[in-house]
Scaffold this motif. Structure first.
Motif, short mmCIF file in Angstrom:
data_model
loop_
_atom_site.label_atom_id
_atom_site.label_comp_id
_atom_site.label_asym_id
_atom_site.label_seq_id
_atom_site.Cartn_x
_atom_site.Cartn_y
_atom_site.Cartn_z
N HIS A 1 103.38 77.11 17.61
CA HIS A 1 104.01 76.71 16.36
C HIS A 1 103.02 76.67 15.20
O HIS A 1 103.41 76.31 14.08
N LEU A 2 101.77 77.03 15.46
CA LEU A 2 100.78 77.07 14.38
C LEU A 2 100.88 78.42 13.67
O LEU A 2 100.74 79.48 14.29
N ASP A 3 101.12 78.39 12.38
CA ASP A 3 101.29 79.61 11.60
C ASP A 3 99.91 80.13 11.18
O ASP A 3 99.43 79.87 10.07
N SER A 4 99.28 80.86 12.09
CA SER A 4 97.95 81.41 11.82
C SER A 4 97.76 82.66 12.67
O SER A 4 98.18 82.69 13.83
N PRO A 5 97.12 83.68 12.13
CA PRO A 5 96.87 84.89 12.93
C PRO A 5 95.89 84.65 14.08
O PRO A 5 95.77 85.48 14.99
N ASN A 6 95.19 83.52 14.05
CA ASN A 6 94.22 83.20 15.11
C ASN A 6 94.69 82.04 16.00
O ASN A 6 93.88 81.43 16.71
N ALA A 7 96.00 81.76 15.97
CA ALA A 7 96.53 80.63 16.75
C ALA A 7 96.29 80.81 18.25
O ALA A 7 96.21 79.83 18.99
N TRP A 8 96.17 82.05 18.71
CA TRP A 8 96.00 82.31 20.15
C TRP A 8 94.59 81.97 20.64
O TRP A 8 94.37 81.82 21.85
N ARG A 9 93.63 81.83 19.73
CA ARG A 9 92.24 81.64 20.14
C ARG A 9 91.96 80.23 20.68
O ARG A 9 91.23 80.06 21.66
N ALA A 10 92.51 79.22 20.03
CA ALA A 10 92.19 77.83 20.40
C ALA A 10 92.58 77.49 21.84
O ALA A 10 91.78 76.86 22.55
N PRO A 11 93.77 77.86 22.32
CA PRO A 11 94.09 77.54 23.72
C PRO A 11 93.11 78.17 24.71
O PRO A 11 92.80 77.57 25.74
#
Length: 514
Positions: free
Chosen positions: A173-183
């Motif tokens: 639900h994070l609107d960011s092109p890099n949202a996949w990196r944090a998990p």
């Protein structure tokens, strides 16, 4: 030989605390192995690597999963070298370090090639720690409580699965092109906790004794187990290690010596047989499976999170189950339906575990009949089958397999035996995870038959033919395989001492008479 163990609870509460602390290593594997399922559903991930437009997207997704397992298959064979030469803790530390570094590199990947290559090394680190942690756990727990305490490994890796699902859902639900990196970066945290806490964890007393470090081993046993149990174990283990040092300890011996070969086949039969249940396919491709049932991406991630939450809860409940039933009955019954048992409590366990294969059969029928239709009740029932399935899988199979294969091998071969068992898991999952996307796309529901039919055959084999190591001291399991001469027999030793004293006394009396 029947060993006179101490009664009641045999472990000290410090033993339980150290097991829980070391289970962060188990959690490291669970999170690392599971985070790919939500990552593949992240719009930002698919957009960054063009997986939503590339013609070879299915092949790339298969490679991301398959190469992870290949890395695990190859990496796990290094665990025995670290564990046998430098200690059980060293094997865990090296594995955690690899997982820490690869987690950071996965999160920082700049192209799909880098991501796939790092996934290979990430799989190596994850499966190394999956093997290293239960080796240590099996060797620091007493026989009466070993199943329950080692099963904490299974519960902890399920917590890693559970955490990966909800962390992935939150960043969806994070609107960011890099949202996949944090998990992906988050998998560094449990590995870091392991590395920080490792110097304070006790080394395996069995490793210490086989390397002639008697005082350290005695101190660790007294810290971890009740005083009566520690005294009994110290005597038996110290004498047993003197025997073990004279025995062959190579991988070649596991193939050439009949009794060792039988252990190896039982080990592979256990882990490979359990993988015929298809559990990792359902986990790693859960969102895709729910998508095939007509659910949108948000619903897919919620359903996966709920499934893994239920899995974790069931894994915790299994702690109170594993030390009340024979190992083969619980494992065989957990894979598929089996015949009635003579003992009432065994029969009840098998009747409950019959649900596992029934769920897959019902799932297969529902998918075959209703996928692509608007029958919401049938599609909801298909989801329910996955949920019921995971309850019984976790109650009977997941954590128990690591206790069982650790019990099959003597100390000088335990690390190698555990490596082979975990390599079997990798090998089966290379096959299933690499084939699954193509199989679901081309043969659909018929892919479930690849689990149902061989799974039932393996269940019968395990249930009726595998030996039961439930509650047996690790130093006495060899008797089940005909290796009586490789076991320290306290009663025999006592008789030899009495005879020696008698002979000496007779000799002295004869001299006095002269």
């Amino acid at each position: 030989m029947v060993r006179h163990t101490s009664g009641g609870r045999q472990f000290n509460w410090l033993n339980l605390l150290t097991i829980i602390a070391m289970s962060f290593g188990s959690m490291t594997y669970g999170y690392s192995a599971s985070i790919i399922s939500t990552t593949l559903s992240q719009p930002s991930f698919n957009a960054y690597f063009d997986l939503d437009t590339r013609s070879d997207a299915t092949a790339l997704i298969s490679t991301m999963n398959g190469l992870y397992q290949v890395g695990g298959f190859l990496g796990v064979f290094t665990v025995s070298w670290f564990a046998d030469k430098w200690g059980r803790r060293a094997a865990i530390g090296v594995s955690a370090l690899i997982t820490l570094v690869t987690g950071a590199l996965l999160a920082g990947s700049v192209n799909v090639a880098m991501f796939i290559v790092v996934r290979f090394f990430s799989g190596a680190g994850a499966f190394m720690i999956l093997s290293a942690v239960p080796i240590w756990m099996n060797e620091v727990t007493p026989p009466r409580n070993r199943g329950m305490l080692v099963d904490i490994h299974g519960a902890a890796l399920l917590f890693g699965y559970f955490l990966a699902a909800w962390v992935g859902y939150g960043f969806f639900h994070l609107d960011s092109p890099n949202a996949w990196r944090a998990p992906l970066a988050f998998q560094c945290l449990p590995a870091l906790i392991v590395l920080v806490g490792l110097p304070f964890m006790p080394e395996s007393p069995r490793f210490l004794l086989i390397h002639d470090r008697y005082d350290e081993a005695a101190a660790n046993l007294k810290r971890l187990h009740t005083s009566d149990e520690a005294a009994v174990e110290l005597e038996q283990i110290s004498h047993q290690m003197q025997i073990d040092r004279t025995l062959p300890s190579s991988y070649w011996a596991l193939v050439t010596k009949p009794s060792y070969r039988k252990r190896t086949l039982l080990c592979l039969g256990t882990t490979c047989g359990i993988q015929f249940s298809g559990i990792l396919v359902i986990n790693n491709y859960g969102p895709i499976l729910y998508g095939n049932l007509g659910y949108d991406v948000d619903q897919q991630l919620v359903l996966l999170g709920g499934w893994l939450t239920l899995a974790f809860g069931s894994g915790v409940l299994s702690l109170f189950l594993v030390d009340h039933f024979p190992r083969p009955k619980l494992i065989g019954g957990g894979i598929a339906a089996c015949s009635e048992c003579d003992r009432m409590n065994e029969r009840d366990a098998v009747d409950a575990d019959t649900v596992l294969v029934v769920c897959l059969i019902i799932e297969c029928a529902l998918v075959a009949e209703f996928v692509g239709t608007t029958n919401t009740a049938a599609l909801s029932a298909a989801v329910a089958m996955f949920y019921i399935y995971v309850i019984f899988y976790e109650l009977t199979l997941d954590g128990l397999q690591f206790a069982y294969i650790g019990e099959l091998f003597p100390t000088h071969l335990r690390a190698k035996g555990m490596n082979i068992g975990v390599a079997g898991i990798c090998l089966m999952n290379i096959i299933w995870l690499q084939a699954a996307p193509t199989a679901f796309a081309n043969i659909g529901w018929q892919f479930y038959l690849c689990f149902i039919i061989p799974g039932c055959l393996m269940a019968g084999l395990i249930y009726f033919t595998f030996p039961d190591t439930w509650g047996v001291p690790l130093e006495e399991v060899a008797a089940m395989f005909g290796d009586h001469d490789e076991i320290y027999d306290a009663s025999k030793h006592a008789k030899e001492e009495i005879n020696a004293e008698h002979s000496e006394k007779v000799s002295v009396d004869d001299k006095s008479a002269v």
